[in-house]
Design an enzyme around this catalytic site. Structure first.
Site: not given
Length: 290
Positions: A198, A232-235
């Site tokens: 990301h 949890d998106l991109d976490e």
């Protein structure tokens, strides 16, 4: 008549985490000594914040020691310290699936590194929701699986992916710029076994063309983060990050090119470290042994 050359000892990697207390290192090293093993490298870390202890030991052993015997005999020590532990043959390449959409720089980089032995992985398949990179996969003699994804077919597509992972004995799924959001169920099914890349040093620039948005704001740093995928998106827990300074003269197109490079570097290191069993989960963080 010359004597036969000695047989090379088998190489193993033990990783563990457990509540921190006295005697863990002694117990592990004593066990390896008593079972005829030789420690080649050992690293450990005690996290005062979580009260957890982490350890990675690379050791060698000769016959009649086997992986199965080691796993069976170490279980008692693992239980006594309430360990979460894994034991692997060091030379065993990890089977991976690489997933991609329409940006192929990370895919090509990983395929090349795997082909020259720079990554200790065996690519079981390339999976994509588009057919664009079938020829690239074929050039590396890697099977290509086209799994289209729509809102109506998302569950079916993920079921097909999970079946592939199970059938091929895949241990790691790498999202090499795969531009589909995974369901919570898939994230849970493959928890700790999916790595994503990301453009994390651009947190304010979401959506289409983040590097162009960054250029419009005059950023001075761009970068990328490789992390485990969670619901949890991109976490998810961060494994590796790479950053590059840029000046006012850099164009949006140059930012994109620099961004591609840092994405490739961060993702390749994360995949390498995971495949060498150097990354241990520590809640929402990771412990990475070099």
């Amino acid at each position: 008549m010359s004597s036969p050359s000695p047989t090379a000892a088998d190489q193993y990697v033990l990783t563990l985490s457990c509540p921190d207390k006295q005697g863990i290192v002694h117990a592990v090293s004593s066990y390896l000594f008593m079972t005829g093993c030789n420690i080649e490298d050992s690293q450990q870390f005690g996290d005062h914040d979580t009260g957890l202890f982490f350890m990675r030991v690379h050791f060698s052993a000769e016959s009649p020691v086997t992986l199965e015997k080691l796993r069976a005999s170490f279980a008692a020590i693992g239980d006594s310290f309430h360990m979460s532990w894994q034991l692997h043959r060091a030379e065993q390449k990890m089977r991976v699936v690489l997933m991609v959409s329409r940006f192929g720089h990370c895919l090509n980089d990983l395929l090349f590194r795997a082909s020259i032995g720079a990554l200790p992985v065996e690519v079981a398949a390339v999976v994509s929701n588009h057919p664009d990179f079938a020829e690239l996969a074929a050039s590396y003699d890697v099977p290509f699986r086209h799994i289209p994804v729509t809102r109506e077919t998302k569950a079916q597509a993920e079921a097909e992916l999970l079946a592939l992972v199970e059938d091929e004995g895949v241990e790691l799924v790498v999202l090499a710029r795969y531009m589909q959001v995974l369901s919570d169920d898939l994230c849970k099914a493959l928890s700790g076994r999916i790595i994503n890349i990301h453009h994390s040093f651009l947190p304010s620039f979401k959506g289409a063309k983040p590097y162009h948005q960054a250029h419009a704001r005059g950023v001075k740093l761009i970068g990328a983060t490789a992390h485990y995928v969670t619901a949890d998106l991109d976490e998810g827990p961060i494994i590796e990050q790479e950053v590059e300074r840029v000046g006012h003269q850099v164009t949006p197109e140059q930012l994109v090119a620099i961004g591609r490079d840092v994405e490739c570097q961060a993702l390749a290191r994360a995949v390498k470290w995971h495949s060498e069993h150097r990354v241990l989960l520590n809640g929402s963080r990771t412990v990475v042994f070099d």
